[in-house]
Design an enzyme around this catalytic site. Sequence first.
Site, PDB file in Angstrom:
ATOM      1  N   TYR A  47       0.855  -1.201   0.000  1.00 44.51           N
ATOM      2  CA  TYR A  47       0.000   0.000   0.000  1.00 44.51           C
ATOM      3  C   TYR A  47       0.880   1.236   0.000  1.00 44.51           C
ATOM      4  O   TYR A  47       1.845   1.303   0.755  1.00 44.51           O
ATOM      5  CB  TYR A  47      -0.905   0.026   1.241  1.00 44.51           C
ATOM      6  N   GLU A  49      -0.447   4.877  -0.572  1.00 47.17           N
ATOM      7  CA  GLU A  49      -1.213   6.097  -0.880  1.00 47.17           C
ATOM      8  C   GLU A  49      -0.299   7.307  -0.748  1.00 47.17           C
ATOM      9  O   GLU A  49       0.490   7.404   0.199  1.00 47.17           O
ATOM     10  CB  GLU A  49      -2.409   6.217   0.059  1.00 47.17           C
ATOM     11  N   ASP A 193      -6.268  12.870 -25.697  1.00 44.19           N
ATOM     12  CA  ASP A 193      -6.249  11.499 -25.174  1.00 44.19           C
ATOM     13  C   ASP A 193      -5.579  10.653 -26.258  1.00 44.19           C
ATOM     14  O   ASP A 193      -6.186  10.328 -27.274  1.00 44.19           O
ATOM     15  CB  ASP A 193      -7.691  11.040 -24.928  1.00 44.19           C
ATOM     16  N   THR A 219      -3.484   5.539 -22.171  1.00 37.28           N
ATOM     17  CA  THR A 219      -3.320   4.233 -21.539  1.00 37.28           C
ATOM     18  C   THR A 219      -1.873   3.815 -21.790  1.00 37.28           C
ATOM     19  O   THR A 219      -1.161   4.442 -22.576  1.00 37.28           O
ATOM     20  CB  THR A 219      -4.249   3.174 -22.156  1.00 37.28           C
ATOM     21  N   LYS A 222      -1.577  -0.104 -25.073  1.00 40.00           N
ATOM     22  CA  LYS A 222      -1.894  -0.266 -26.501  1.00 40.00           C
ATOM     23  C   LYS A 222      -0.577  -0.170 -27.282  1.00 40.00           C
ATOM     24  O   LYS A 222       0.225  -1.100 -27.198  1.00 40.00           O
ATOM     25  CB  LYS A 222      -2.932   0.776 -26.919  1.00 40.00           C
ATOM     26  N   ARG A 228      -1.467  -2.916 -18.292  1.00 37.09           N
ATOM     27  CA  ARG A 228      -2.733  -2.184 -18.396  1.00 37.09           C
ATOM     28  C   ARG A 228      -2.728  -1.046 -17.376  1.00 37.09           C
ATOM     29  O   ARG A 228      -2.540  -1.278 -16.191  1.00 37.09           O
ATOM     30  CB  ARG A 228      -3.905  -3.127 -18.121  1.00 37.09           C
TER      31      ARG A 228
HETATM   32  N1  DSN Z   1     -12.517   1.474 -26.057  1.00 37.72           N
HETATM   33  C1  DSN Z   1     -11.233   0.852 -25.941  1.00 37.72           C
HETATM   34  C2  DSN Z   1     -10.714   0.479 -27.270  1.00 37.72           C
HETATM   35  O1  DSN Z   1     -10.317   1.353 -28.036  1.00 37.72           O
HETATM   36  O2  DSN Z   1     -10.736  -0.690 -27.566  1.00 37.72           O
HETATM   37  C3  DSN Z   1     -10.317   1.730 -25.260  1.00 37.72           C
HETATM   38  O3  DSN Z   1     -10.851   2.164 -24.076  1.00 37.72           O
END
Ligand code: DSN
Length: 426
Positions: A47, A49, A193, A219, A222, A228
């Site tokens: 933990y 925080e 984003d 994210t 990808k 993740r």
């Molecule tokens: N919606 C997801 C995708 O592009 O597959 C990403 O959050």
Amino acid sequence: MQRDTLVFDIIREELIRQRRGIELIASENFTSLQVMQATGGVMANKYAEGYPGRRYYGGCEIVDKTETLAIDRLKEIFGLEYANVQPHSGAQANAALMLAILQPGDAILGLDLSMGGHLTHGSAVNFSGKIYSPHFYGVVKETGLIDYEMLESQARAHKPKLIFCGASAYSRDIDYARIRKVSDEVGAFVLADIAHPAGLIAKGLLSSPFNHCHFVTSTTHKTLRGPRGGVIMMAKDGENTLGLKDMKGNLRLWSNVIDMAVFPGTQGGPLEHVIAAKAVAFGEILTDEFTVYAKQVQSNAQVMAAAFVAKGYEIISGGTDNHLMLIDLRNKNISGKKAEQVLGHADITANKNMVPYDDKSAFVTSGIRFGVAAITTRGMTEGHIPFIVEAIDTALMNADNETVLANTKKEVNKFMEQFVLYPELG
Ligand code: DSN
């Protein structure tokens, strides 16, 4: 304790599925083994925080080191003044950013989900569309390109406090400078984003949002090929204060406000095992090997798009600049839902997706989205793409012929044997 063979047998099944199939879901990738090892390591127990050097728990000296490494490496990748690596996901990153800069009810403007946008950019079924007042722009019907004129007129009409750019099913580069221009005119912040194209932006293969957008989220799993998770970034912290002051009248930096919005604003304890894995992945991105990978992704996508066009498929916008493409299947008389199912029978994984101006529901859809980040990690280059496009076309054109689908699956499984995935796992 007895080993949970039930669960580990299922995990083994998933490994075999991943090895045998062609993975074309545009938001997926295969991490390195060391990224997975960090994710499954002892930092899962801690933990922490707070932030490095200022935690609410004892014993955080060691996880401070990996979190600091993750921050420093991410700053180096994109040339940043500020990075927060704690968001558990891209949606969490966007939620925290909105909490930091918006008040409930504030107007926001984003690309419509049905035009390639993302749930967290104002969709009615998402917190972003419930807490804030969403408005949308779309893409031009004839070209499939972002309708910048609509974006500008929507911005002038609704005076949003935040304009989103970035998408989950848009294959072209984005004119961040043009979006910033109208945002300055109406007094809005701009959030890019970059969850999908981040790995290509990291290597300068697409326009950079950092010189134009106040805030950038992503994210990490990808095209960045990490665990993740999510991140929040700023190229220039100081320039973004816009006169924000704390209760004593001191100028507050957005970095302070955003840190507070992540923790304690929207999250509790950070996932330090995932943050350690982010540090590993960011280290990998800084290598020349990743530059070669990112260029290969872009080239594979372009070759794939051209091969589909040659077979009469309609790609929205006619092609791709990044790692993905969105195909309108209406001229092939098959829905996105059916296409996804049929490809699944041939061990080709993809996802149905609405196309701009779709006449079918989000459950059925007229489109399918393909991305090449994962197959490029498997080692595929331009010469392998024709086999994949041929296999997809064969499956879709024989959607109800079980014999053809079974044969295609066999060919796919044989083809994939040459791209070994995680040999260390036996
Ligand atoms: N919606 C997801 C995708 O592009 O597959 C990403 O959050």
